[in-house]
Design a protein around this motif. Sequence first.
Motif, PDB file in Angstrom:
ATOM      1  N   ARG A 139      13.390  -6.490  28.598  1.00 41.18           N
ATOM      2  CA  ARG A 139      14.307  -7.620  28.519  1.00 41.18           C
ATOM      3  C   ARG A 139      14.472  -8.315  29.862  1.00 41.18           C
ATOM      4  NH1 ARG A 139      18.537  -4.726  26.447  1.00 41.18           N
ATOM      5  NH2 ARG A 139      19.370  -4.179  28.454  1.00 41.18           N
ATOM      6  N   GLU A 164      11.098 -18.322  23.455  1.00 45.80           N
ATOM      7  CA  GLU A 164      11.481 -17.018  22.906  1.00 45.80           C
ATOM      8  C   GLU A 164      11.308 -16.987  21.386  1.00 45.80           C
ATOM      9  OE1 GLU A 164      15.334 -15.608  24.008  1.00 45.80           O
ATOM     10  OE2 GLU A 164      14.862 -13.547  23.401  1.00 45.80           O
ATOM     11  N   SER A 168       9.109 -14.432  19.488  1.00 45.67           N
ATOM     12  CA  SER A 168       9.642 -13.596  18.404  1.00 45.67           C
ATOM     13  C   SER A 168       8.680 -13.596  17.211  1.00 45.67           C
ATOM     14  CB  SER A 168      11.029 -14.083  17.976  1.00 45.67           C
ATOM     15  OG  SER A 168      10.937 -15.221  17.120  1.00 45.67           O
TER      16      SER A 168
ATOM     17  N   ILE B 173      12.552 -12.079  15.219  1.00 43.48           N
ATOM     18  CA  ILE B 173      13.855 -12.565  15.704  1.00 43.48           C
ATOM     19  C   ILE B 173      14.855 -11.410  15.748  1.00 43.48           C
ATOM     20  CG2 ILE B 173      15.845 -13.996  15.052  1.00 43.48           C
ATOM     21  CD1 ILE B 173      13.785 -16.111  14.100  1.00 43.48           C
ATOM     22  N   LEU B 176      14.044  -9.168  18.819  1.00 37.78           N
ATOM     23  CA  LEU B 176      14.444  -9.688  20.133  1.00 37.78           C
ATOM     24  C   LEU B 176      15.957  -9.871  20.231  1.00 37.78           C
ATOM     25  CD1 LEU B 176      11.686 -12.256  21.175  1.00 37.78           C
ATOM     26  CD2 LEU B 176      12.085  -9.944  21.998  1.00 37.78           C
ATOM     27  N   MET B 179      17.697  -5.843  18.754  1.00 39.17           N
ATOM     28  CA  MET B 179      17.212  -4.569  19.291  1.00 39.17           C
ATOM     29  C   MET B 179      17.001  -4.661  20.795  1.00 39.17           C
ATOM     30  SD  MET B 179      14.633  -3.462  16.190  1.00 39.17           S
ATOM     31  CE  MET B 179      14.710  -1.678  16.341  1.00 39.17           C
ATOM     32  N   ILE B 180      16.187  -5.624  21.235  1.00 40.20           N
ATOM     33  CA  ILE B 180      15.916  -5.733  22.673  1.00 40.20           C
ATOM     34  C   ILE B 180      17.002  -6.569  23.354  1.00 40.20           C
ATOM     35  CG2 ILE B 180      14.202  -6.536  24.368  1.00 40.20           C
ATOM     36  CD1 ILE B 180      12.045  -5.771  22.318  1.00 40.20           C
ATOM     37  N   ARG B 181      17.683  -7.392  22.587  1.00 41.19           N
ATOM     38  CA  ARG B 181      18.771  -8.256  23.061  1.00 41.19           C
ATOM     39  C   ARG B 181      18.332  -9.101  24.255  1.00 41.19           C
ATOM     40  NH1 ARG B 181      21.069  -3.551  23.038  1.00 41.19           N
ATOM     41  NH2 ARG B 181      21.805  -3.743  25.177  1.00 41.19           N
ATOM     42  N   ALA B 182      17.247  -9.819  24.055  1.00 39.38           N
ATOM     43  CA  ALA B 182      16.712 -10.687  25.111  1.00 39.38           C
ATOM     44  C   ALA B 182      17.347 -12.068  25.003  1.00 39.38           C
ATOM     45  CB  ALA B 182      15.186 -10.789  24.980  1.00 39.38           C
ATOM     46  N   GLU B 183      17.777 -12.574  26.138  1.00 37.11           N
ATOM     47  CA  GLU B 183      18.378 -13.912  26.185  1.00 37.11           C
ATOM     48  C   GLU B 183      17.281 -14.969  26.297  1.00 37.11           C
ATOM     49  OE1 GLU B 183      21.258 -14.388  25.433  1.00 37.11           O
ATOM     50  OE2 GLU B 183      22.363 -12.569  25.916  1.00 37.11           O
ATOM     51  N   PRO B 184      17.546 -16.183  25.842  1.00 37.30           N
ATOM     52  CA  PRO B 184      18.815 -16.696  25.292  1.00 37.30           C
ATOM     53  C   PRO B 184      19.038 -16.403  23.805  1.00 37.30           C
ATOM     54  CG  PRO B 184      17.208 -18.471  25.497  1.00 37.30           C
ATOM     55  CD  PRO B 184      16.538 -17.238  26.015  1.00 37.30           C
ATOM     56  N   LEU B 185      18.048 -15.797  23.140  1.00 40.13           N
ATOM     57  CA  LEU B 185      18.159 -15.590  21.693  1.00 40.13           C
ATOM     58  C   LEU B 185      19.338 -14.671  21.327  1.00 40.13           C
ATOM     59  CD1 LEU B 185      16.804 -16.308  19.011  1.00 40.13           C
ATOM     60  CD2 LEU B 185      15.175 -14.462  19.375  1.00 40.13           C
ATOM     61  N   ALA B 186      19.585 -13.667  22.168  1.00 43.46           N
ATOM     62  CA  ALA B 186      20.618 -12.682  21.841  1.00 43.46           C
ATOM     63  C   ALA B 186      22.001 -13.326  21.726  1.00 43.46           C
ATOM     64  CB  ALA B 186      20.624 -11.562  22.878  1.00 43.46           C
ATOM     65  N   ALA B 188      22.517 -16.722  21.226  1.00 48.15           N
ATOM     66  CA  ALA B 188      22.485 -18.026  20.562  1.00 48.15           C
ATOM     67  C   ALA B 188      23.367 -18.018  19.314  1.00 48.15           C
ATOM     68  CB  ALA B 188      21.048 -18.384  20.191  1.00 48.15           C
TER      69      ALA B 188
END
Lengths: 208, 208
Positions: A139, A164, A168, B173, B176, B179-186, B188
């Motif tokens: 991450r 992203e 994804s 989706i 990310l 589970m991985i909580r990657a920004e900016p998606l986490a 959004a």
Amino acid sequence: MTGASPDAPAPRRRGRPSRRAASEGPDARTRILAAARTEFAERGYDKTSIRGIARAAGVDAALVHHYFGTKDEVFAAAVEVTFEPALVVHTVLGGPPEGLGERLARFFLSVWEDPATRSPLLAILRSALTHEAAAKVLREFVLRRLLERIAAELDVPDATFRAELAASHMIGIATLRYMIRAEPLASADPEEIVAMVAPALQRYLGER
Amino acid sequence: MTGASPDAPAPRRRGRPSRRAASEGPDARTRILAAARTEFAERGYDKTSIRGIARAAGVDAALVHHYFGTKDEVFAAAVEVTFEPALVVHTVLGGPPEGLGERLARFFLSVWEDPATRSPLLAILRSALTHEAAAKVLREFVLRRLLERIAAELDVPDATFRAELAASHMIGIATLRYMIRAEPLASADPEEIVAMVAPALQRYLGER
């Protein structure tokens, strides 16, 4: 083995690399990284140890600590090596903008179709999905850098968000095709996938 | 507990449910499924045992065997319960065809946004990504059924392949974001994601 001065000062600090190992220089570093990549790929994050990596690389565990620090840091370095091809995304991003989605889909699939790169990628993804420490590396280090590089080359609003979303989709395809091996995706011809997926990626990355 | 005939024949087969447990009927079955779902979600596939599920459900381990068979079969049943909302996809697929991508994206995110459904979904995905037995259940049972149901409602060529590509995007989706909580998606807003993703899903599911 050779060239270590027998009367060099030797503080008894735990984890200090032995003279033999330290003398092996950059080659040892490369060997450790290769060993780390293999160990993480074959054993998973949990069962991989600094000691095991050192053994596989033929060096002292202290030298692994010396070059990389903690297990998480070795993992980060191994992940970085694995993602190196992906980090040169500007070669993919550099062509005509209207073919961006197609080039990215094809590049991504080619990396996963190659068993040599697939196996460490699978290991990284598995580790990140089951261990917070590995998820954090992916991450905060790999994904962030990768997405920022892609976003920097895009001429769209919310470029990181769009990059992203494209990522994804590709990660989801990798999950179903290579990890869960769900049909019909698992047996589909890569070019068939590229043809279907490219427009979706193109929309994310190329449309204002 | 009640109503068990004390002189019912009792073969000494190992794993036979005790009269007390067997007499609890459908309620026990429901309790076992709920316990299995929780156990798999909290402990993961590997560390979940029939014995632990039985204990959590307050029944004999033999009763778990009796209703579901092996651990894999309990897992399959627990996964099925978790995916039940997703299996009634015709409600999502039923509306105007031009809004299909949007409805599917919104439905999918709402299931994942709800902590009560997110936790078992996370557990299933994690298990499937790390254990072949769990992957097999997801691949051969849940995904196949789900994709076939979606494909049956679609009026496009290669409907199953397209449904799977749409699923891959949503699974990516979820990976990310949750589970991985990657920004900016986490971070959004779900509707922001729906707005971006809906056209991609629409293209897969609605375009000939």
